[in-house]
Design a protein around this motif. Structure first.
Motif, PDB file in Angstrom:
ATOM      1  N   GLN A 137       0.833  -1.191   0.000  1.00 44.63           N
ATOM      2  CA  GLN A 137       0.000   0.000   0.000  1.00 44.63           C
ATOM      3  C   GLN A 137       0.874   1.250   0.000  1.00 44.63           C
ATOM      4  O   GLN A 137       1.830   1.349   0.763  1.00 44.63           O
ATOM      5  CB  GLN A 137      -0.902   0.026   1.234  1.00 44.63           C
ATOM      6  N   ALA A 138       0.545   2.194  -0.855  1.00 43.67           N
ATOM      7  CA  ALA A 138       1.289   3.451  -0.905  1.00 43.67           C
ATOM      8  C   ALA A 138       0.594   4.396  -1.882  1.00 43.67           C
ATOM      9  O   ALA A 138      -0.244   3.981  -2.698  1.00 43.67           O
ATOM     10  CB  ALA A 138       2.730   3.221  -1.337  1.00 43.67           C
ATOM     11  N   ARG A 139       0.949   5.615  -1.784  1.00 48.59           N
ATOM     12  CA  ARG A 139       0.502   6.629  -2.742  1.00 48.59           C
ATOM     13  C   ARG A 139       1.728   7.147  -3.475  1.00 48.59           C
ATOM     14  O   ARG A 139       2.752   7.456  -2.851  1.00 48.59           O
ATOM     15  CB  ARG A 139      -0.215   7.763  -2.025  1.00 48.59           C
ATOM     16  N   THR A 140       1.646   7.212  -4.803  1.00 47.76           N
ATOM     17  CA  THR A 140       2.782   7.661  -5.614  1.00 47.76           C
ATOM     18  C   THR A 140       2.487   9.031  -6.202  1.00 47.76           C
ATOM     19  O   THR A 140       1.398   9.281  -6.738  1.00 47.76           O
ATOM     20  CB  THR A 140       3.075   6.663  -6.740  1.00 47.76           C
ATOM     21  N   GLN A 141       3.461   9.917  -6.121  1.00 43.08           N
ATOM     22  CA  GLN A 141       3.368  11.256  -6.703  1.00 43.08           C
ATOM     23  C   GLN A 141       4.728  11.623  -7.285  1.00 43.08           C
ATOM     24  O   GLN A 141       5.699  10.861  -7.171  1.00 43.08           O
ATOM     25  CB  GLN A 141       2.983  12.283  -5.627  1.00 43.08           C
ATOM     26  N   LEU A 142       4.793  12.791  -7.893  1.00 41.45           N
ATOM     27  CA  LEU A 142       6.055  13.376  -8.309  1.00 41.45           C
ATOM     28  C   LEU A 142       6.401  14.497  -7.342  1.00 41.45           C
ATOM     29  O   LEU A 142       5.547  15.340  -7.018  1.00 41.45           O
ATOM     30  CB  LEU A 142       5.964  13.928  -9.732  1.00 41.45           C
ATOM     31  N   GLY A 143       7.635  14.501  -6.875  1.00 43.81           N
ATOM     32  CA  GLY A 143       8.063  15.566  -5.990  1.00 43.81           C
ATOM     33  C   GLY A 143       8.205  16.878  -6.735  1.00 43.81           C
ATOM     34  O   GLY A 143       8.087  16.946  -7.965  1.00 43.81           O
ATOM     35  N   THR A 144       8.486  17.917  -6.000  1.00 43.16           N
ATOM     36  CA  THR A 144       8.636  19.234  -6.628  1.00 43.16           C
ATOM     37  C   THR A 144       9.799  19.269  -7.610  1.00 43.16           C
ATOM     38  O   THR A 144       9.821  20.093  -8.527  1.00 43.16           O
ATOM     39  CB  THR A 144       8.852  20.308  -5.549  1.00 43.16           C
ATOM     40  N   ASN A 145      10.755  18.366  -7.439  1.00 43.84           N
ATOM     41  CA  ASN A 145      11.894  18.294  -8.355  1.00 43.84           C
ATOM     42  C   ASN A 145      11.645  17.321  -9.507  1.00 43.84           C
ATOM     43  O   ASN A 145      12.546  17.060 -10.311  1.00 43.84           O
ATOM     44  CB  ASN A 145      13.158  17.883  -7.602  1.00 43.84           C
ATOM     45  N   GLY A 146      10.431  16.770  -9.578  1.00 48.20           N
ATOM     46  CA  GLY A 146      10.084  15.846 -10.654  1.00 48.20           C
ATOM     47  C   GLY A 146      10.405  14.403 -10.380  1.00 48.20           C
ATOM     48  O   GLY A 146      10.086  13.524 -11.186  1.00 48.20           O
ATOM     49  N   ALA A 147      11.054  14.125  -9.241  1.00 47.81           N
ATOM     50  CA  ALA A 147      11.429  12.750  -8.911  1.00 47.81           C
ATOM     51  C   ALA A 147      10.231  11.984  -8.368  1.00 47.81           C
ATOM     52  O   ALA A 147       9.274  12.560  -7.834  1.00 47.81           O
ATOM     53  CB  ALA A 147      12.557  12.746  -7.885  1.00 47.81           C
ATOM     54  N   LEU A 148      10.284  10.665  -8.495  1.00 46.08           N
ATOM     55  CA  LEU A 148       9.248   9.804  -7.951  1.00 46.08           C
ATOM     56  C   LEU A 148       9.244   9.898  -6.434  1.00 46.08           C
ATOM     57  O   LEU A 148      10.301   9.912  -5.792  1.00 46.08           O
ATOM     58  CB  LEU A 148       9.489   8.355  -8.376  1.00 46.08           C
ATOM     59  N   ALA A 149       8.049   9.951  -5.865  1.00 45.27           N
ATOM     60  CA  ALA A 149       7.935  10.047  -4.417  1.00 45.27           C
ATOM     61  C   ALA A 149       6.760   9.203  -3.952  1.00 45.27           C
ATOM     62  O   ALA A 149       5.723   9.140  -4.616  1.00 45.27           O
ATOM     63  CB  ALA A 149       7.740  11.498  -3.983  1.00 45.27           C
TER      64      ALA A 149
END
Length: 686
Positions: free
Chosen positions: A365-377
């Protein structure tokens, strides 16, 4: 002149009746007795057809003028039969005929066309001579004939062709019409080679591949106009193949503000394709460190939609961006993969594009986004009771769509998956994670590494969140819910990635299926259905433009891979073949050869794509030096191809001096039938 036929000919007579169908249904050979009678007053030109048949049977291409003249003269001087059936029948008893046929069958060119064990050998002959896979009975007959009954490999191809020409079954008549039309095209082709320039153009492996493409496009229904059009196009392609590309052929430089090098948001241990399409050229999209092609499903375009809960079909598409990111060691080993997709024409509400897909194929379980620098988070997944995050209960169709995308809800404890009663085994996990296996390219082979992953997803399911609690604080569910949270893995679709990888270059295929036009999000009622999108991305550590050689040549060996659908309304088959690529850096020419293309399954059915493509590299000293492209037009398809160079320039091995690896993508469409091919290639310098 009369030839006596001995007992050894009996098997040849039997074989002559077995081309192109079930042996028990074949018509007997036109040779009824034990002799071959040569027609009277035979002249050299009477042998044109049989020589073209031999060239087609063994080389898959028309005869060149010199070859045609030499072989027709030899046949005429010996006053041999003028029909392929009679030549085949006399193979065992006549040393001259046997030497002639063995010369074709044992040639290097024929052995390359028909490789492998006996089953693969016979299957390849069927594909080349009859443009189809063998039926089970026919395959068994011919394999047995070669392995146990004395039919030589050298004689097999002409035996199958001769049998097809005398087969009176429905399939046999189709096969005979195909052979006759291809012979007509071959005769037309050779007759046009009347100048020294054209004769010289039809020499070497590249020219042979172009001519094979022409004959492969001829069918049993091709008329004289279609044959002439194919010949004219082939003459143009031959001329183009032996001339250096013009400035107009070469890709124009990319703006200096758009770097043509790899730069990954996630750090130095990643290889990535770039997140922006710089331009689309010859139907292939160019990014900073790759090229890509896309396709869309077609079932959702039919009225009525025949598959509301699924999607099938394939048509080329020019919209959207696919980005692939791989965590990759210097050895080439992959430890994680991410697929980012946007602007693919997928909408939950029928009004706006759904949020960007950021797929990491996670096993938790997790939520995936892009950080402010464009990296996977990644971050913790909010509970279904968090109505500030899952705000559908309070905002309705104006809820924040992004909060319902890119969430991994499974595996979960205390809240089992809830499938409908008809599902025998309800899944409890979304993904098995990223699977990696090494190829043999490190030890001189052509097999890349393989990375694969898939995930069942629930993007857009409003039931990720609860309903508004009662005044006493009790939990409620949204309408349509069968329990708290999304019901089961895959409630809204699935995604897949399959990556062929070398040290610097990658060829990734991807597929996503998504639910769209959801009533829950305010779309028009009754139209909630599935769409799929798929594509290929060739990407990686592109060669610095300043390092690409301006002189010399290099040779690359690898694979071609992709999907092909025979029409717009059928699901595509996966295919694979061999890619051999030669680059002349001085002339800025890339010659790509694709051979042995077949479905990537047990059937190994023949798949037709151009066997030769000439592409042009960007001019030396420009931002397009590490990029090449070509328009693709054949008698059967139109489209384009583009590619990139990857890795440092190397001088080791036998393949000359050049970038370590190469890769690219191609798209082909037949506008009359809707047949579509999406493919890509990847190779390493030899």
């Amino acid at each position: 002149m009369r030839y006596s036929l001995g007992g050894s000919l009996l098997i040849a007579l039997a074989l002559a009746g077995c081309g192109g169908g079930t042996p028990g249904e074949q018509a007997s050979s036109t040779l009824k007795g034990q002799t071959v009678i040569v027609p009277q007053a035979v002249v050299v030109s009477d042998y044109n057809t049989v020589v073209q048949e031999l060239y087609i049977a063994y080389f898959g291409r028309p005869a060149d003028p010199t070859g045609l003249a030499n072989f027709t003269a030899q046949l005429n001087n010996a006053q041999l039969p003028t029909e392929i059936q009679s030549l085949n029948a006399a193979y065992s008893a006549n040393p001259t005929i046997r030497a002639l046929i063995d010369g074709f069958g044992n040639s290097d060119e024929s052995k390359v066309l028909y490789p492998g064990d006996t089953t693969s050998f016979i299957t390849a002959i069927y594909r080349n001579v009859l443009n189809r896979a063998p039926d089970a009975a026919g395959l068994n007959f011919w394999v047995t004939a070669v392995d146990k009954n004395g039919l030589t490999r050298a004689n097999a191809s002409v035996s199958i062709m001769a049998g097809a020409l005398t087969n009176q079954t429905a399939q046999g008549q189709i096969d005979a019409m195909l052979i006759n039309r291809r012979v007509a095209a071959a005769n037309n082709f050779t007759s046009v080679l009347t100048t020294p320039d054209l004769v010289n153009a039809y020499k070497g492996n590249t020219a042979a591949g172009i001519a094979r493409d022409m004959l492969a496009a001829i069918t049993e229904t091709s008329d004289a106009a279609a044959i002439q059009s194919a010949v004219n196009l082939t003459m143009y392609q031959l001329a183009k193949a032996v001339t250096a590309p013009t400035t107009a052929d070469m890709p124009t430089p990319v703006a200096a503000t758009s770097p043509m090098t790899m730069s990954c948001f996630d750090g130095a241990n990643f290889q990535c394709s770039g997140d922006t399409v710089l331009r689309t050229e010859n139907s292939v999209a160019l990014t900073s460190s790759g090229v890509q092609v896309h396709g869309r499903s077609t079932s959702d375009l039919l009225v009525p939609n025949p598959a509301m809960t699924g999607a099938f079909g394939l048509a080329a598409s020019s919209v959207g961006v696919a980005e692939v990111r791989l965590a990759k060691a210097s050895s080439g080993a992959v430890s994680s993969a991410a697929l980012l997709l946007k602007d693919l024409g997928l909408s939950w509400d029928g009004k706006v594009e759904r949020p960007q897909i950021i797929e990491r194929f996670r096993t938790m379980q997790a939520r995936t986004q892009l950080g402010t620098n464009g990296a996977l988070a990644s971050s913790a997944l909010p509970p279904s009771s968090d109505l500030t995050f899952y705000n559908y209960a309070t905002a309705g169709t104006a809820a924040t769509q992004a909060n319902y995308a890119n969430n991994a809800y499974f595996p979960r404890t205390g809240n089992p998956s809830r499938c409908v009663a008809s599902v025998a085994s309800c899944p409890t996990d979304e993904s098995a994670g990223v699977q990696y296996s090494a190829g043999d390219w490190r030890t001189g082979g052509r097999e890349p590494d393989v990375t694969r992953a898939s995930r069942l997803h629930e993007d857009g399911d409003i039931h990720a969140g609860d309903g508004v609690p009662t005044s006493s604080g009790a939990t409620t569910l949204l309408p349509g819910a069968t329990g708290p949270g999304v019901p089961f893995p895959g409630a809204k679709g699935y995604r897949q990635i399959f990556n062929w990888g070398l040290q610097y270059a990658n060829l990734a295929t991807w597929l996503t299926q998504d639910t769209v036009q959801m009533v829950d999000w305010g779309a028009a009622g009754g139209d909630e259905h599935n769409k799929n999108r798929r594509g290929l991305v060739a990407f990686g550590e592109v060669t610095d433009t300043a390092s690409v050689p301006a002189t010399g040549t290099a040779t690359y060996s690898g694979i071609v891979y992709g999907w092909q659908a025979g029409s717009a309304t059928v699901d595509p088959s996966v295919f694979r073949g061999t890619a051999t690529i030669t680059v002349d850096f001085a002339t800025r020419r890339v010659n790509l050869s694709f051979t042995h293309t077949a479905t990537y399954d047990a059937a190994e059915a023949y798949v037709s794509i151009p066997s030769y493509v000439p592409a042009a590299i960007g001019q030396t000293g420009t931002t397009a030096t590490n990029y090449f492209t070509a328009s693709l037009t054949t008698a059967a398809f139109s489209g384009g191809l583009s590619g990139r160079f990857f890795g440092p320039v190397l001088s080791n091995g036998t393949g000359g001096v050049g970038p370590a690896e190469i890769g690219g993508a191609l798209t082909l469409t037949n506008t009359s039938t809707g047949a579509t091919t999406l493919g890509g290639f990847i190779g390493r310098k030899q």
